[in-house]
Design a protein around this motif. Structure first.
Motif, mmCIF file in Angstrom:
data_model
loop_
_atom_site.group_PDB
_atom_site.id
_atom_site.type_symbol
_atom_site.label_atom_id
_atom_site.label_comp_id
_atom_site.label_asym_id
_atom_site.label_seq_id
_atom_site.Cartn_x
_atom_site.Cartn_y
_atom_site.Cartn_z
ATOM 1 N N LEU A 18 0.694 -1.375 0.038
ATOM 2 C CA LEU A 18 0.074 -0.040 0.052
ATOM 3 C C LEU A 18 0.777 1.335 0.008
ATOM 4 O O LEU A 18 0.631 2.241 -0.772
ATOM 5 C CB LEU A 18 -1.131 -0.061 1.217
ATOM 6 C CG LEU A 18 -2.121 -0.828 1.161
ATOM 7 C CD1 LEU A 18 -2.997 -0.771 2.241
ATOM 8 C CD2 LEU A 18 -3.004 -0.531 -0.399
ATOM 9 N N PRO A 19 1.947 1.340 0.804
ATOM 10 C CA PRO A 19 2.680 2.547 0.682
ATOM 11 C C PRO A 19 3.258 2.895 -0.774
ATOM 12 O O PRO A 19 3.398 3.938 -1.210
ATOM 13 C CB PRO A 19 3.884 2.510 1.727
ATOM 14 C CG PRO A 19 3.414 1.501 2.757
ATOM 15 C CD PRO A 19 2.439 0.234 1.801
ATOM 16 N N MET A 20 3.678 1.841 -1.164
ATOM 17 C CA MET A 20 4.095 2.053 -2.518
ATOM 18 C C MET A 20 3.152 2.366 -3.613
ATOM 19 O O MET A 20 3.295 3.287 -4.379
ATOM 20 C CB MET A 20 4.776 0.728 -3.052
ATOM 21 C CG MET A 20 6.372 0.057 -2.565
ATOM 22 S SD MET A 20 7.224 -1.002 -3.298
ATOM 23 C CE MET A 20 6.375 -2.348 -2.516
ATOM 24 N N ILE A 21 2.099 1.611 -3.502
ATOM 25 C CA ILE A 21 0.913 2.133 -4.518
ATOM 26 C C ILE A 21 0.740 3.748 -4.119
ATOM 27 O O ILE A 21 0.539 4.490 -5.028
ATOM 28 C CB ILE A 21 -0.281 1.280 -4.363
ATOM 29 C CG1 ILE A 21 -0.208 -0.048 -4.653
ATOM 30 C CG2 ILE A 21 -1.681 1.968 -4.972
ATOM 31 C CD1 ILE A 21 -1.202 -0.953 -4.248
ATOM 32 N N GLY A 22 0.516 4.001 -2.798
ATOM 33 C CA GLY A 22 0.249 5.422 -2.608
ATOM 34 C C GLY A 22 1.195 6.315 -3.088
ATOM 35 O O GLY A 22 1.131 7.414 -3.634
ATOM 36 N N ILE A 23 2.735 6.136 -2.871
ATOM 37 C CA ILE A 23 3.759 6.697 -3.583
ATOM 38 C C ILE A 23 3.580 7.168 -4.990
ATOM 39 O O ILE A 23 3.652 8.189 -5.699
ATOM 40 C CB ILE A 23 5.201 6.362 -3.308
ATOM 41 C CG1 ILE A 23 5.525 6.479 -1.854
ATOM 42 C CG2 ILE A 23 6.129 7.253 -4.235
ATOM 43 C CD1 ILE A 23 6.663 5.444 -1.580
ATOM 44 N N HIS A 24 3.133 5.885 -5.809
ATOM 45 C CA HIS A 24 2.930 6.267 -7.273
ATOM 46 C C HIS A 24 1.806 6.893 -7.401
ATOM 47 O O HIS A 24 1.764 7.789 -8.357
ATOM 48 C CB HIS A 24 2.681 4.632 -7.897
ATOM 49 C CG HIS A 24 4.087 3.874 -7.786
ATOM 50 N ND1 HIS A 24 4.329 3.046 -8.995
ATOM 51 C CD2 HIS A 24 5.177 4.152 -7.266
ATOM 52 C CE1 HIS A 24 5.462 2.537 -8.738
ATOM 53 N NE2 HIS A 24 6.188 3.085 -7.967
ATOM 54 N N LEU A 25 0.637 6.554 -6.636
ATOM 55 C CA LEU A 25 -0.568 7.443 -7.036
ATOM 56 C C LEU A 25 -0.277 8.914 -6.724
ATOM 57 O O LEU A 25 -0.808 9.820 -7.699
ATOM 58 C CB LEU A 25 -1.613 7.014 -6.028
ATOM 59 C CG LEU A 25 -3.123 7.376 -6.605
ATOM 60 C CD1 LEU A 25 -4.030 6.379 -6.101
ATOM 61 C CD2 LEU A 25 -3.663 8.737 -6.129
ATOM 62 N N LEU A 26 0.234 9.240 -5.837
ATOM 63 C CA LEU A 26 0.651 10.743 -5.480
ATOM 64 C C LEU A 26 1.266 11.295 -6.627
ATOM 65 O O LEU A 26 1.211 12.452 -7.250
ATOM 66 C CB LEU A 26 1.569 11.016 -4.090
ATOM 67 C CG LEU A 26 0.823 10.662 -3.106
ATOM 68 C CD1 LEU A 26 1.590 10.843 -1.556
ATOM 69 C CD2 LEU A 26 -0.476 11.564 -2.817
ATOM 70 N N PHE A 27 2.541 10.578 -7.161
ATOM 71 C CA PHE A 27 3.413 11.013 -8.138
ATOM 72 C C PHE A 27 2.796 11.313 -9.579
ATOM 73 O O PHE A 27 2.627 12.416 -9.972
ATOM 74 C CB PHE A 27 4.557 10.175 -8.300
ATOM 75 C CG PHE A 27 5.481 10.626 -9.545
ATOM 76 C CD1 PHE A 27 6.507 11.314 -9.546
ATOM 77 C CD2 PHE A 27 5.157 10.063 -10.782
ATOM 78 C CE1 PHE A 27 7.104 11.709 -10.402
ATOM 79 C CE2 PHE A 27 6.175 10.299 -11.927
ATOM 80 C CZ PHE A 27 7.210 11.347 -11.610
ATOM 81 N N PHE A 28 1.892 10.188 -10.032
ATOM 82 C CA PHE A 28 1.260 10.292 -11.093
ATOM 83 C C PHE A 28 -0.129 11.364 -11.298
ATOM 84 O O PHE A 28 -0.292 11.800 -12.417
ATOM 85 C CB PHE A 28 0.842 8.967 -11.788
ATOM 86 C CG PHE A 28 2.104 7.990 -12.221
ATOM 87 C CD1 PHE A 28 2.799 8.452 -13.202
ATOM 88 C CD2 PHE A 28 2.483 7.112 -11.484
ATOM 89 C CE1 PHE A 28 3.929 7.698 -13.868
ATOM 90 C CE2 PHE A 28 3.708 6.297 -11.761
ATOM 91 C CZ PHE A 28 4.324 6.686 -12.929
ATOM 92 N N SER A 29 -0.843 11.184 -9.983
ATOM 93 C CA SER A 29 -1.908 12.106 -9.850
ATOM 94 C C SER A 29 -1.322 13.696 -10.180
ATOM 95 O O SER A 29 -1.865 14.456 -10.717
ATOM 96 C CB SER A 29 -2.506 12.024 -8.821
ATOM 97 O OG SER A 29 -3.119 10.655 -8.569
#
Length: 243
Positions: A48-59
């Motif tokens: 989940l933290p990795m998905i969160g980092i990616h979502l923040l970056f790409f959003s």
């Protein structure tokens, strides 16, 4: 974690897939990616933290030139239902046993998959149903980041189609910021190096999803049926292995 070369290849393909779904549909990267990740390593707090980092970056990348195409009014009005439920969900994530959370993710994904495979949609017809779906979606998002389809059913009814994807990206950005802040506060180990190393991999899927966005919208039912069938199989296997 020490993964084998074949597992790293599989992880890379999964993150390409999540990037494609996130930008292609505007939602669902976690919901359609987590079941595969949990097949590789069944610890929700690892992924989940990795998905969160990616979502923040790409959003942030997607919204950098599109903030004027966001329905800020409806976004603000929905927060009073979503944010408290998300905070409760985050508490559940860090307090419930890991196996329960894995079963929860597979069960939620299986529900979405069956709905999509049967070409059924989650509909909201009145304000009370809207509120229930927003609260449920916020809780599921807080627990596992897979609450998007529940909230999309509501946002699609109130937000103009050409504003919808960007409005959802802002919503995901805010929810993930809350979630990541909670992870930092309670001391969850975040695999920053792995997450950052996987960003170029996810970017491949992100760019492909942006290019395929219009095609997916025009063939939305067929796309979801195919994905639904695939997720039924994966989630069923995952539930079997969990028990």
């Amino acid at each position: 974690m020490e993964f084998s070369y074949s597992e790293w290849l599989l992880i890379a393909l999964i993150f390409v897939w999540t990037g494609f779904v996130r930008s292609g549909l505007g939602f669902g990267g976690a919901a359609l990616g987590l079941p595969f990740m949990l097949m590789v390593y069944d610890d929700l707090l690892y992924w989940l933290p990795m998905i969160g980092i990616h979502l923040l970056f790409f959003s942030a990348l997607t919204l950098s030139s599109a903030l004027k195409k966001v329905d800020w009014m409806y976004l603000r009005s929905s927060f009073r239902w979503i944010i408290p439920a998300t905070l409760v969900g985050v508490f559940g994530l860090v307090s419930l046993p890991s196996q329960w959370l894995v079963v929860f993710v597979y069960s939620i994904t299986l529900f979405y998959a069956v709905m999509w495979f049967l070409n059924r949609a989650i509909h909201s017809g009145n304000d009370w149903v809207d509120r229930v779906l927003l609260v449920l979606g916020g809780y599921v998002a807080g627990t596992s980041l897979t609450g998007a389809p529940l909230m999309v059913a509501v946002f699609a009814r109130h937000v103009a189609a050409h504003y919808l994807r960007n409005t959802l990206f802002v919503l995901w950005f805010i929810l993930v910021t809350i979630k990541m802040s909670a992870f930092v506060v309670i001391g969850v180990k975040i695999e920053w190096v792995t997450a950052l190393a996987l960003i170029p991999v996810a970017a491949i899927g992100h760019v492909a999803g942006l290019k395929a966005h219009e095609y997916i919208l025009q063939n939305n039912a067929r796309f979801k049926q195919v994905i639904g069938g695939m997720l039924i199989l994966v989630s069923s296997i995952g539930l079997y292995m969990s028990f």
